[in-house]
Design a protein around this motif. Structure first.
Motif, PDB file in Angstrom:
ATOM      1  N   MET B   1      -2.473  -3.110  12.556  1.00 32.90           N
ATOM      2  CA  MET B   1      -1.916  -2.994  11.196  1.00 32.90           C
ATOM      3  C   MET B   1      -1.878  -1.527  10.783  1.00 32.90           C
ATOM      4  O   MET B   1      -2.868  -0.825  10.954  1.00 32.90           O
ATOM      5  N   ILE B   5      -0.800   0.181   5.056  1.00 36.01           N
ATOM      6  CA  ILE B   5      -0.880  -1.197   4.537  1.00 36.01           C
ATOM      7  C   ILE B   5      -2.327  -1.631   4.406  1.00 36.01           C
ATOM      8  O   ILE B   5      -2.719  -2.263   3.429  1.00 36.01           O
ATOM      9  N   ARG B   6      -3.105  -1.233   5.379  1.00 37.69           N
ATOM     10  CA  ARG B   6      -4.503  -1.652   5.353  1.00 37.69           C
ATOM     11  C   ARG B   6      -5.231  -1.102   4.136  1.00 37.69           C
ATOM     12  O   ARG B   6      -6.152  -1.734   3.615  1.00 37.69           O
ATOM     13  N   PRO B   9      -5.047  -3.387   0.093  1.00 40.60           N
ATOM     14  CA  PRO B   9      -5.279  -4.834   0.181  1.00 40.60           C
ATOM     15  C   PRO B   9      -4.843  -5.581  -1.073  1.00 40.60           C
ATOM     16  O   PRO B   9      -4.449  -6.747  -0.988  1.00 40.60           O
ATOM     17  N   GLY B  10      -4.880  -4.885  -2.211  1.00 40.29           N
ATOM     18  CA  GLY B  10      -4.453  -5.553  -3.449  1.00 40.29           C
ATOM     19  C   GLY B  10      -2.994  -5.941  -3.409  1.00 40.29           C
ATOM     20  O   GLY B  10      -2.605  -7.034  -3.846  1.00 40.29           O
ATOM     21  N   ILE B  12      -1.217  -6.445  -0.713  1.00 41.62           N
ATOM     22  CA  ILE B  12      -1.053  -7.540   0.256  1.00 41.62           C
ATOM     23  C   ILE B  12      -1.525  -8.854  -0.343  1.00 41.62           C
ATOM     24  O   ILE B  12      -0.898  -9.906  -0.157  1.00 41.62           O
ATOM     25  N   LEU B  13      -2.623  -8.773  -1.064  1.00 43.28           N
ATOM     26  CA  LEU B  13      -3.119  -9.995  -1.724  1.00 43.28           C
ATOM     27  C   LEU B  13      -2.089 -10.551  -2.692  1.00 43.28           C
ATOM     28  O   LEU B  13      -1.814 -11.760  -2.712  1.00 43.28           O
ATOM     29  N   ALA B  16       0.701 -12.107  -0.780  1.00 44.56           N
ATOM     30  CA  ALA B  16       0.273 -13.386  -0.199  1.00 44.56           C
ATOM     31  C   ALA B  16       0.185 -14.469  -1.251  1.00 44.56           C
ATOM     32  O   ALA B  16       0.602 -15.620  -1.026  1.00 44.56           O
ATOM     33  N   ILE B  17      -0.361 -14.126  -2.392  1.00 44.88           N
ATOM     34  CA  ILE B  17      -0.476 -15.127  -3.474  1.00 44.88           C
ATOM     35  C   ILE B  17       0.899 -15.586  -3.930  1.00 44.88           C
ATOM     36  O   ILE B  17       1.153 -16.781  -4.089  1.00 44.88           O
ATOM     37  N   GLN B  20       2.525 -17.838  -1.363  1.00 46.05           N
ATOM     38  CA  GLN B  20       1.946 -19.185  -1.268  1.00 46.05           C
ATOM     39  C   GLN B  20       2.166 -19.991  -2.541  1.00 46.05           C
ATOM     40  O   GLN B  20       2.349 -21.206  -2.486  1.00 46.05           O
ATOM     41  N   VAL B  21       2.170 -19.317  -3.658  1.00 43.26           N
ATOM     42  CA  VAL B  21       2.520 -20.032  -4.895  1.00 43.26           C
ATOM     43  C   VAL B  21       3.962 -20.520  -4.810  1.00 43.26           C
ATOM     44  O   VAL B  21       4.289 -21.640  -5.241  1.00 43.26           O
TER      45      VAL B  21
END
Lengths: 169, 283
Positions: B1, B5-6, B9-10, B12-13, B16-17, B20-21
């Motif tokens: 990665m 990007i690493r 994390p916020g 990416i979070l 991702a949220i 998925q939502v």
């Protein structure tokens, strides 16, 4: 290489959970092997890897179950991120801290998972907390064992290689 | 990665949220059967709309109230003007009704009298206080001529003393130069009613033996060749039985000359009247 290992670890966890979990521990409610793996990955690799692992594992778990795709993924994403953040702020290498992290992560995962289902009015969970606590303790124990095993395995392999090299002079 | 990007994390979070939502929303319907994402989107946007609407409504109300105050002032002014116009119109309507009533009574009088008459409107009063005259809006072109009697529903008004093509001058019976042949209706005692230049009349040449008392009605006798017989002149107010052979009788005219608006001019001359064309207009 590392990503591949993480992916393989999650795949194994999923395979065990889906094929052997019922046979070993009388149902999936007792242990969530995928969650254990996600928490362990987050503890050892940080929040980014933890949330990505949680997303991937959760989505896969949702896809393989009869639940709504995304709810488990979201729950594991949040847990992976939170554990990853915790691991960057605190030293979580001892057995007890790891046990607590596994327990708390399980409770948090259950809260998000059950909460989403309840909020979306998709399922009813009558008195879920005894099962959650049971699972949390089981995940804590299994997680600690798994972590110890995984961290001892490299040393055991190295010592075995060293012993073999002494025997072949 | 990649490290870039690493280290976030916020972000990416959040991604991702959101993903998925979105996945969850695509599968889940609300209790009302509406897709969750649509429901959430609608709910969020409806709240935005509600807040926007409330804000806009508040501003509009504020503006409308402010504008309304100015509008109310202008409206008040308009209403005040309208009210004044309506009051004027009401007065005109009332005047029209009164005139209509007056004309109706004139028509009744004409029918009752059986005379050929011409209705005329009073357009002016006398120019001199020494002479009791008025001007009407009918003249020679309407067939009016000198010494034609002028009457009203209340009684005798006077006679035409001057006629132009479009207007005529009328000498009232209260003029000091006016005289009307009269009789007491109750006793038929005859006399001559003279104008005094004020609000009363004097009836003369009534024999002292005649039965006359206050309240008796005085009417025209028709002997003057101008006024038709039987029209009311007034009522006896005072009877002075003096030392002479005649009564001195004060008569109150039945016509309120100050309120005359419409009159009838009698076009039909009384029977037996013979008036030379150049004769003076004096009874």
């Amino acid at each position: 290489m590392k990503a591949l290992r993480l992916f393989l670890g999650l795949a194994v966890a999923l395979a065990v959970q889906t094929t052997l979990g019922g046979w070993l521990l009388q149902g999936t409610t007792a242990l969530d092997l995928v969650l254990i793996v996600v928490v362990y990955i987050a503890m050892t690799n940080g929040p980014t890897t933890g949330l990505l692992a949680g997303s991937l594992a959760g989505l896969a778990q949702d896809a393989l179950s009869s639940g709504v795709l995304g709810i488990g993924g979201l729950a594991k994403t949040l847990v992976g991120y939170a554990v990853g953040v915790l691991s960057t702020q605190f030293i979580i290498t001892g057995i007890l801290p790891r046990f607590l992290v596994f327990v708390l992560a399980t409770v948090a995962h259950a809260a998000v998972f059950i909460g989403l289902y309840v909020v979306l009015d998709l399922r009813v969970f009558p008195s879920p907390w005894p099962a959650v606590v049971t699972q949390a303790v089981g995940n804590g124990l299994a997680g600690v064992v798994m972590a110890q095993v995984l961290e001892l395995l490299p040393g055991v392999a190295a010592r075995r290689r060293e012993r073999r090299s002494f025997r072949r002079p | 990665m990649p490290p870039a990007i690493r280290q976030r994390p916020g972000v990416i979070l959040a991604v991702a949220i959101v993903l998925q939502v979105g996945i969850i929303s695509a599968q889940v319907n609300t209790a009302r059967g509406m897709p969750l994402i649509e429901s959430l989107t609608f709910g969020a946007f409806s709240e935005v709309q509600r807040l926007t609407s409330n804000g806009v409504d508040g501003l509009l109300n504020l503006w409308n109230n402010y504008a309304a105050l100015q509008h109310v002032q202008a409206e008040n002014e308009t209403l005040r003007r309208t009210m004044q116009e309506m009051q004027v119109q009401l007065q005109q309507e009332r005047a029209l009704a009164q005139r209509t009533e007056s004309l109706r009574r004139l028509l009744e009088l004409r029918d009752r009298a059986g005379l050929q008459t011409a209705a005329a409107e009073v357009i002016a009063a006398g120019a001199s206080p020494d002479f009791r005259t008025l001007t009407i809006d009918k003249g020679a072109s309407d067939g009016l001529d000198r010494d034609m009697a002028v009457i009203s529903p209340a009684g005798v008004v006077g006679r035409v003393i001057l006629s132009s093509p479009l207007a005529s001058k009328v000498q009232l019976i209260i003029d000091r130069n006016a005289a009307v042949g009269a009789l007491i209706e109750r006793t038929r005692a005859q006399g001559l009613v003279l104008g005094l230049g004020n609000a009363t009349l004097q009836m003369e040449y009534v024999p002292g033996t005649a039965d006359v008392k206050p309240g008796d009605l005085v009417v025209t006798s028709g002997i003057d060749g101008i006024y038709p017989k039987g029209f009311v002149i007034g009522t006896v107010d005072l009877v002075d039985r003096g030392p002479g052979t005649f009564h001195a009788i004060t008569v109150v005219p039945s016509v309120d000359f100050s309120r005359l608006e419409e009159v009838l001019v009698v076009l039909t001359p009384p029977a037996g009247r013979e008036v030379p064309p150049d004769a003076e207009a004096k009874p």
